[in-house]
Design a protein around this motif. Structure first.
Motif, PDB file in Angstrom:
ATOM      1  N   GLU A 258       0.843  -1.191   0.000  1.00 36.36           N
ATOM      2  CA  GLU A 258       0.000   0.000   0.000  1.00 36.36           C
ATOM      3  C   GLU A 258       0.880   1.244   0.000  1.00 36.36           C
ATOM      4  OE1 GLU A 258      -3.425   0.659  -0.104  1.00 36.36           O
ATOM      5  OE2 GLU A 258      -2.632   2.689  -0.216  1.00 36.36           O
ATOM      6  N   THR A 259       0.686   2.070  -1.054  1.00 34.77           N
ATOM      7  CA  THR A 259       1.302   3.408  -1.081  1.00 34.77           C
ATOM      8  C   THR A 259       2.827   3.390  -1.016  1.00 34.77           C
ATOM      9  OG1 THR A 259      -0.689   4.099   0.134  1.00 34.77           O
ATOM     10  CG2 THR A 259       0.927   5.772  -0.218  1.00 34.77           C
ATOM     11  N   ASN A 295      -4.887   5.301  -6.933  1.00 32.45           N
ATOM     12  CA  ASN A 295      -5.527   5.066  -5.634  1.00 32.45           C
ATOM     13  C   ASN A 295      -5.963   3.610  -5.547  1.00 32.45           C
ATOM     14  OD1 ASN A 295      -8.322   4.771  -6.627  1.00 32.45           O
ATOM     15  ND2 ASN A 295      -8.112   6.926  -7.134  1.00 32.45           N
ATOM     16  N   THR A 296      -6.221   3.159  -4.319  1.00 32.16           N
ATOM     17  CA  THR A 296      -6.524   1.750  -4.076  1.00 32.16           C
ATOM     18  C   THR A 296      -7.769   1.303  -4.834  1.00 32.16           C
ATOM     19  OG1 THR A 296      -5.660   2.164  -1.873  1.00 32.16           O
ATOM     20  CG2 THR A 296      -6.745   0.065  -2.204  1.00 32.16           C
ATOM     21  N   ASP A 469       0.286  -1.029  -4.607  1.00 28.63           N
ATOM     22  CA  ASP A 469      -0.882  -0.677  -5.436  1.00 28.63           C
ATOM     23  C   ASP A 469      -0.709   0.644  -6.186  1.00 28.63           C
ATOM     24  OD1 ASP A 469      -1.142   0.855  -3.116  1.00 28.63           O
ATOM     25  OD2 ASP A 469      -3.316   0.587  -2.959  1.00 28.63           O
ATOM     26  N   HIS A 470       0.015   1.588  -5.575  1.00 34.38           N
ATOM     27  CA  HIS A 470       0.292   2.891  -6.213  1.00 34.38           C
ATOM     28  C   HIS A 470       1.334   3.576  -5.370  1.00 34.38           C
ATOM     29  CE1 HIS A 470      -1.973   4.539  -2.927  1.00 34.38           C
ATOM     30  NE2 HIS A 470      -2.917   3.640  -3.186  1.00 34.38           N
TER      31      HIS A 470
HETATM   32 ZN   LIG Z   1      -3.734   2.244  -1.976  1.00 41.06          ZN
END
Ligand SMILES: [Zn+2]
Length: 567
Positions: A258-259, A295-296, A469-470
């Motif tokens: 995540e991120t 974004n997720t 994810d991003h």
């Molecule tokens: Zn995300």
């Protein structure tokens, strides 16, 4: 909170009192005043972005700016004239004043655009995530951008007209606003057309029209998606010939990060070693991986779709089953374990667990758990493992803005850190330190996962794929967090780390040449590769499989083909 419309039947005395303390305005004038207020309070990011690069000494820049301002005002007058009447105008304006104030805060603070994708992200964000985004500076902002106007709105008494007059005034307002809007647009047609062609995304800065538009767009798409069941994909999915001779359990663990952004990933050449443990392991690092979304809500479904960014179609992706369903159909045991806001439909109808529900001892507080919780019970699970299994671990990772909450104190190695939920209270250095510490913790998570798999490598053939994810903006160009429209998002929001690890038994089976894969890893890759690479790693045959998008295809002794396995 809002003053009810005075009725004709009220006693004369009460009416007189209410008149004395109230300002009497027709709906249309009230709408115009609030529209003007939004123009100056909430639309600065739009006007600044639209006028960027124009010279203040150039008179045409001023006339263009004026035309844009009039346009923004008329859009809101039109929208509200369609929605508001004597009874609804105050609740409607009251709600929108708060919405516009909150929206303008995040647009000004973090440089976000409120497009449908961002709105979907906001709507689906869980309460714990949202809590971290609320700080004192938001409250101060709300005080003068929402509380003060609400107080004034409360003092307004809406003028009541007989219906023929009310209708005439409303029609005149609508026609007038439309005429002014069209007239203004025509007057600055050339620069406006080129602005909208080259910077289409700017319309998502017009506040609060952006929120209304995006909300309607998301609601429309969701209603459409709910009306139809998910489209079944990969109906022909079947185990490949390699499955027949297998005697040992086989497990692929996909860690959805995540991120995490590639720019701060130690293995990919970041000046700081944020991945010391992975650097000491025989992993394959992919330094150039492009995410499908920023974004997720966008990335997650896209990562598990056969066609992602290369021919992006959000409706098709959301309306279809995912890689997980295809693998399950071929006989792979699929489990989704989540430490975030869910699988966004990717694991619909399949076994899933939440770390918050497992609540491993000492790892959770206030409903939030550290990512270590994802590994809870893994050794026992490995001991009981049979068949072919796919375990997806969905991390909380580097979820902002509270990076400092993402790791236990022993990982606060880069100091001083930003220990506030409000990034504006911290220096760039503090923000990056906290962010990098969170990466150190992901490094720990992956190293521990690999160690657990290594410990069982004589019994279970296993592989780990990690991909974020991003990415994230950490203050570059005054941007923070993520979620900018894909077309204009900076690379830091789109370039993500990816790492693979294989147990010796796993590579032996399909004859996977790791030296070859290491070479392939140096070339660019994308989320679009995930679907086909995982089909390849599992040796699941389906017509959906595209060998060109399987990163391991050219590195296998017996490359998988699209032909269906016999039997
Ligand atoms: Zn995300």
């Amino acid at each position: 909170m809002l003053l009810p419309t005075p009725m004709r039947s009220s006693p004369p005395q009460a009416r007189a009192t209410s008149r004395r303390r109230a300002l009497r305005l027709p709906v249309e004038v009230l709408v115009l005043i609030v529209g003007l207020f939004w123009l100056v309070s909430a639309n600065r990011p739009f006007l600044q972005a639209a006028l960027k690069g124009r010279d203040a000494s150039d008179p045409t820049a001023w006339s263009f700016g004026l035309a844009l301002a009039v346009g923004v005002l008329m859009v809101h007058v039109l929208l509200l004239s369609l929605l508001a009447n004597r009874w609804t105008v105050k609740p409607l304006l009251g709600t929108l004043i708060v919405v516009a104030a909150v929206a303008s805060f995040y647009m000004q603070q973090y440089g976000v655009y409120l497009d449908p994708s961002m709105l979907r992200n906001v709507v689906r964000t869980d309460v714990r995530e949202a809590g971290e985004l609320i700080g004192w500076s938001l409250l101060v902002h709300l005080l003068w951008q929402a509380a003060l106007p609400l107080l004034l709105l409360w003092r307004v008494e809406v003028v009541r007209w007989r219906w023929p007059r009310a209708t005439a005034v409303r029609v005149a307002t609508l026609v007038g606003a439309l005429a002014v809007l069209v007239g203004t647009a025509l007057a600055v047609f050339q620069p406006l057309a080129s602005l909208m062609r080259n910077h289409k995304e700017l319309r998502y800065l017009v506040t609060p029209a952006n929120v209304l538009w995006s909300l309607a767009s998301v609601a429309g798409a969701d209603a459409k998606a709910q009306a139809a069941p998910r489209r079944v994909i990969g109906e022909d999915a079947a185990p490949g010939p390699g499955w027949a001779g297998r005697t040992r359990p086989r497990l692929v663990v996909l860690v959805v990060g995540e991120t995490a952004r590639a720019a701060n990933w130690g293995l990919s050449g970041y000046a700081r070693q944020t991945t010391p443990q992975l650097a000491a392991l025989p992993v394959i690092n992919f330094p150039s991986v492009t995410a499908c979304g920023t974004n997720t809500e966008t990335s997650l479904p896209c990562m598990f779709a056969p066609v992602g960014r290369r021919d992006y179609d959000e409706g098709r992706i959301r309306g279809s089953q995912s890689l997980l369903h295809v693998l399950a159909r071929a006989g792979v045991g699929v489990t989704w374990r989540d430490n975030q806001s869910g699988c966004k439909g990717v694991c619909e109808g399949l076994p899933s667990q939440s770390v918050a529900e497992i609540a491993p001892h000492g790892l959770c507080s206030d409903g939030r758990c550290l990512d270590e919780g994802l590994l809870h019970g893994l050794p026992e699970m490995l001991r009981q493992l049979s068949g072919t299994q796919f375990l997806v671990l969905h991390q909380l990772g580097n979820h902002g803005p509270s990076y400092f909450r993402r790791y236990p104190p022993r990982f606060a190695r880069f100091t001083p850190t930003c220990d506030s939920d409000d990034l504006r209270q911290c220096s760039k250095e503090q923000i990056v330190n906290a962010y990098d510490n969170a990466l150190l913790y992901t490094d720990e998570l992956l190293a521990r996962l690999i160690a657990s798999l290594q410990a069982q490598a004589d019994r279970v053939d296993s592989a780990v794929v990690y991909v974020s994810d991003h990415g994230e903006s950490l203050g570059e160009s005054n941007l923070f967090l993520h979620g900018l429209p894909y077309a204009i998002a900076p690379d830091v929001q789109k370039q993500v780390p990816m790492v693979m690890w294989f147990s010796p038994g796993f590579t032996r089976d399909p004859g996977l040449d790791l030296a070859c894969l290491r070479q392939r890893a140096a070339e660019p890759a994308a989320h679009d590769h995930l679907f086909h690479t995982l089909l390849g790693l599992f040796d699941v045959r389906t017509a959906l499989y595209e060998p060109d998008w399987d990163l391991t295809h050219a590195c296998r002794a017996v490359p998988a083909t699209t032909t269906k396995a016999p039997g």
